[in-house]
Design a protein around this motif. Structure first.
Motif, PDB file in Angstrom:
ATOM      1  N   THR A  56      37.736  28.069  38.534  1.00  0.00           N
ATOM      2  CA  THR A  56      37.690  28.973  39.721  1.00  0.00           C
ATOM      3  C   THR A  56      38.671  29.765  40.137  1.00  0.00           C
ATOM      4  N   ASP A  57      40.004  28.991  40.051  1.00  0.00           N
ATOM      5  CA  ASP A  57      41.074  29.603  40.235  1.00  0.00           C
ATOM      6  C   ASP A  57      41.459  30.603  39.353  1.00  0.00           C
ATOM      7  N   LYS A  58      41.341  30.558  38.104  1.00  0.00           N
ATOM      8  CA  LYS A  58      41.476  31.490  37.075  1.00  0.00           C
ATOM      9  C   LYS A  58      40.543  32.648  37.149  1.00  0.00           C
ATOM     10  N   ILE A  59      39.050  32.416  37.487  1.00  0.00           N
ATOM     11  CA  ILE A  59      38.251  33.499  37.636  1.00  0.00           C
ATOM     12  C   ILE A  59      38.572  34.491  38.735  1.00  0.00           C
ATOM     13  N   ALA A  60      39.089  33.690  39.827  1.00  0.00           N
ATOM     14  CA  ALA A  60      39.738  34.400  41.034  1.00  0.00           C
ATOM     15  C   ALA A  60      40.908  35.494  40.773  1.00  0.00           C
ATOM     16  N   TYR A  61      41.824  35.096  39.755  1.00  0.00           N
ATOM     17  CA  TYR A  61      42.806  35.668  39.288  1.00  0.00           C
ATOM     18  C   TYR A  61      42.318  36.854  38.381  1.00  0.00           C
ATOM     19  N   VAL A  62      41.483  36.636  37.733  1.00  0.00           N
ATOM     20  CA  VAL A  62      40.759  37.439  36.591  1.00  0.00           C
ATOM     21  C   VAL A  62      40.203  38.618  37.398  1.00  0.00           C
ATOM     22  N   PHE A  63      39.298  38.273  38.449  1.00  0.00           N
ATOM     23  CA  PHE A  63      38.451  39.136  39.125  1.00  0.00           C
ATOM     24  C   PHE A  63      39.755  40.137  39.880  1.00  0.00           C
ATOM     25  N   GLU A  64      40.782  39.429  40.454  1.00  0.00           N
ATOM     26  CA  GLU A  64      41.796  40.280  41.048  1.00  0.00           C
ATOM     27  C   GLU A  64      42.376  41.334  40.003  1.00  0.00           C
ATOM     28  N   SER A  65      42.625  40.873  38.894  1.00  0.00           N
ATOM     29  CA  SER A  65      43.400  41.677  37.838  1.00  0.00           C
ATOM     30  C   SER A  65      42.547  42.629  37.339  1.00  0.00           C
TER      31      SER A  65
END
Length: 812
Positions: free
Chosen positions: A41-50
């Motif tokens: 979840t945290d990674k997806i949020a980061y990826v989405f932001e990137s």
């Protein structure tokens, strides 16, 4: 019953390992799953932001560039007339490939840098591009911007390469620019036919990609940035894989640790298991040694206690079994103290019922038969159980002693107080603090003499020829009542006397009947007792069974707590049938003296008195079934009590036994015995008659035994007296009932042949009958048949032929 132990398929240490592994695996799996989900979840949020940042940066460059192109497009119509300005614009924007201007549909200006851009090209795309919109020609890789202002329409043609150069190259991200329905970059299959104008700055997971969609220039162009989810979440995948490795490592470590330490837990359990196997193999002395101070140690102590208790219990059971066997033996022995439940003598009919409250009881009754009298004794020892049963043994032995004493002191045959005193002395001689009530009755020709030691008064019921009895007919014998047996050596017992004629009945019982209580706690009592006895008083119902059934019906399933004894005694009504005998004063006097009743109906007779030969008399009577005595008139007049069997004073006694002997063997044994036993003072053929009697009686018994496929010992007693000989043959079958006997004699006398050789009864018995002076047949069904033949010592054949044979049948 043998019990087969099951095999161990899954040891407890393996179970323990599996359980711990399962719990640990589930816990670890849940932890890893939650951790990965949180990380993902945290990674997806980061990826989405990137992705959004990357998309915004590139889309901003593209939008600025396109706005600049649109501004240039606005200037070109103004500068095309000035060549210097036009050159500057085209030099500043080398990506411009052409410019076309139409006014009211007519081409006014055209500038083209390449052959790919001409009037035909512009004409072909006019219908494909809207006003103020962009069009991408995939074949020529050209971007066309159309601008409409009033009647003026201008087309600016651009090389797409410069626009493509604004999109950076990346190993992670993929960029797509869609102009109209065509992708400027490599076609994205995810949105091939999708209308992307509805998406606005959205980042989402579509399929296996994380995608950001950004509309440009009021959605005239769509810019997309995407990255494969697998690549974006590669760290999470690696974490998941490494978690599996870590979980496997943890599981292996746990299994190893459990295997190493499970012995600490399973070792005492294995000891308990082995101890249980030893216990199953009846090694009850085996004990388990456990040092643990936990629940397993307590279980070991419980096991040892259980084994110890089982040992003690088995010892108790052995002792209990021994006592029960002794009680059963005592019960069987005590049962042997009692006479048969049904007794029929010449003058009495007795029916009895006895049931002890425990294995051994304190009730007892006995019976003695003498020539002129019969003795009935009933005793109730205080309480019941082993001690009471031992005292009944004393009483029984006393009865045997009384019978022996009566041979020398005939008063014991007529004086009940002497018998009671003897019983009292026997009782007092036993050092047991118990007493007993007793009643002794001596019944002779027409009266009853009795003594009572505090026993329940018996009931005497006088004969009613109409068989109609009521409570008033029960007369209690209460005139004498003395101390119980065992209270004192000095007790003196009185004598009571009452008439007891033919048909009269006497009821003896113990107090266990009256005091028995039903399930409601109500005692049976004398009223119910008398009421239930009345139906059994009928002449045709000489049995107590019906009264006993009503007694137990009253109890309603509750067992009596005391012993039960009930005796019913009836004075037989002896009816005499006279066969061809004329009135004689001597005969009539004898009949009156014996208390006999003369009947003219042979079917009612108990006794037949005849003067002709036995054969003629028997055949003239026709079919007879229930006559007990056939008596010749000479014997009737000569003997005082012809119903009593002759007693022979023995001068010599011989015994023979036979089992499966042949006729030759039987004959040889009997001849050898007669050679030793007989005197020489009889007529010549006398020995032959004795031989005939012995052989026929033995052969009949042997033949019957073979027909039953059962071999039992046959006994022959031969007694030589002063004036006669006695031959007694006894078998162990007890099958010669009265009806069969009389039927066989009649058939043999009439037909003179063996109708059924296998049965062993018939012509042989009739020959014995004709050769004897007296025949007495005693039988107890299923136990024995005893035939006694008495023949007087005749010196002349003429005297022998003139004799009259008497036949007596006694059923026990």
């Amino acid at each position: 019953m043998d019990y087969k132990l099951r095999k161990i398929l899954l040891p407890i240490n393996i179970k323990l390992s599996l359980i711990v592994l399962l719990v640990t695996g589930v816990a670890l799996g849940i932890y890893v799953y939650l951790a990965i989900q949180m990380f993902k979840t945290d990674k997806i949020a980061y990826v989405f932001e990137s992705v959004e940042d990357q998309s915004n940066q590139v889309s901003l460059n593209l939008e600025n560039y396109l706005k600049n192109i649109m501004l240039t497009h606005d200037l070109l119509p103004e500068v095309t007339n000035v060549s210097t300005l036009q050159s500057k614009v085209f030099n500043a924007h080398p990506e411009i490939q052409g410019f076309y201007e139409y006014v009211n549909g007519n081409l006014q200006k055209k500038i083209s840098r390449t052959n790919k851009v001409n009037e035909d090209f512009i004409t072909s795309i006019q219908s494909k591009i809207s006003a103020n919109d962009f069009y991408f020609d995939t074949d020529k890789a050209l971007i066309v911007h159309r601008k409409t202002k009033g009647g003026q329409i201008t087309y600016l043609v651009l090389d797409s390469t410069h626009l493509m150069n604004l999109i950076p190259e990346s190993k992670l991200y993929e960029y797509h620019l869609k102009i109209g329905s065509h992708f400027l970059t490599q076609e994205n299959k995810l949105f091939k036919n999708e209308d992307l104008s509805s998406f606005y700055f959205q980042t989402r997971v579509i399929g296996k990609f994380i995608v950001n969609i950004t509309p440009l220039l009021d959605k005239k162009l769509i810019f997309m940035t995407s990255i494969p989810e697998k690549i974006a979440l590669n760290a999470a995948t690696q974490l998941k894989e490494r978690s599996y490795y870590f979980g496997g490592l943890v599981a292996g470590s746990i299994i190893l640790v459990i295997i190493l330490i499970s012995g600490l837990f399973t070792r005492p359990i294995k000891k308990l298991y082995n101890a249980s196997l030893a216990l199953a193999n009846k090694e009850f002395s085996h004990r388990v040694q456990l040092k643990e101070r936990d629940e397993i140690g307590v279980l070991g102590d419980s096991f040892n206690f259980m084994a110890s208790e089982i040992e003690n219990y088995l010892e108790e059971m052995k002792e209990k079994s021994r006592l029960e066997n002794e009680l059963k033996t005592a019960h069987l022995v005590q049962r042997s103290f009692f006479p048969t439940q049904n007794i029929q003598s010449h003058t009495l009919e007795l029916d009895a019922y006895y049931q002890s409250a425990t294995e051994c009881g304190g009730d007892w009754w006995g019976y003695l038969r003498f020539e002129q009298s019969e003795v009935i004794i009933i005793v109730d020892v205080t309480g019941h159980g082993t001690a009471a049963a031992l005292l009944t043994a004393v009483i029984h032995n006393s009865l045997t002693a009384i019978k022996k004493l009566s041979e020398t002191d005939h008063r014991y045959k007529t004086h009940p107080e002497l018998i009671m005193s003897f019983l009292n002395e026997s009782f007092c001689g036993v050092n047991i603090n118990l007493n007993a009530t007793a009643f002794v009755a001596i019944i002779d020709k027409d009266s009853i003499h009795y003594a009572n030691a505090s026993h329940n008064p018996p009931y005497l019921i006088s004969f009613n020829p109409h068989n109609e009895y009521a409570k008033r007919d029960f007369f209690p014998l209460m005139d004498v009542q003395d101390e119980r047996l065992g209270e004192s050596f000095k007790t003196h017992y009185q004598v009571g006397k009452h008439k007891f004629k033919q048909g009269d009945q006497l009821i003896l019982y113990t107090d266990g009947i009256l005091e028995a209580k039903n399930n409601l706690g109500k005692a049976y009592g004398s009223r119910n007792f008398i009421r239930d006895l009345i139906p059994s008083l009928s002449e045709n119902k000489n049995t107590v069974q019906q009264a006993v059934e009503k007694f137990y019906s009253f109890l309603g399933g509750t067992l009596p707590d005391d012993d039960i004894t009930l005796l019913k005694i009836r004075k037989r009504i002896l009816k005499l049938y006279l066969h061809n005998i004329k009135d004689s004063i001597e005969v009539n006097q004898k009949i009156e003296r014996m208390g006999l009743e003369i009947t003219e109906d042979i079917r009612e007779a108990n006794i037949v008195l005849y003067s002709d030969t036995f054969k003629n008399m028997f055949l003239e009577l026709g079919e007879v079934k229930h006559i007990n005595h056939f008596i010749g008139i000479k014997d009737f007049l000569k003997n005082e009590n012809i119903l009593s069997h002759q007693e022979i004073e023995s001068l010599a006694h011989f015994k023979l036994k036979f089992t499966d002997d042949s006729v030759t063997q039987v004959t040889h044994k009997i001849n050898s015995m007669l050679n030793d036993a007989m005197d020489a003072d009889t007529f010549v053929d006398f020995k032959r008659f004795l031989q005939l009697i012995c052989i026929e009686l033995v052969q009949n018994a042997l033949i019957f035994g073979k027909s039953q496929q059962e071999t039992k010992e046959i006994e022959l007693d031969f007694i030589k007296g002063k004036d006669n000989y006695s031959v007694t043959v006894r078998d162990g079958y007890g099958e010669l009932d009265q009806e069969k006997l009389l039927s066989s004699i009649g058939r043999a006398l009439l037909e003179k042949n063996y109708e059924n050789k296998k049965t062993g009864a018939g012509l042989g018995l009739s020959m014995v009958l004709s050769a004897s002076d007296e025949i007495v047949i005693k039988r107890k069904e299923g136990e024995f048949t005893e035939i006694r033949s008495i023949i007087n010592k005749y010196k002349r054949l003429k005297e022998y032929k003139s004799k009259k044979t008497s036949l007596h049948y006694v059923e026990y």
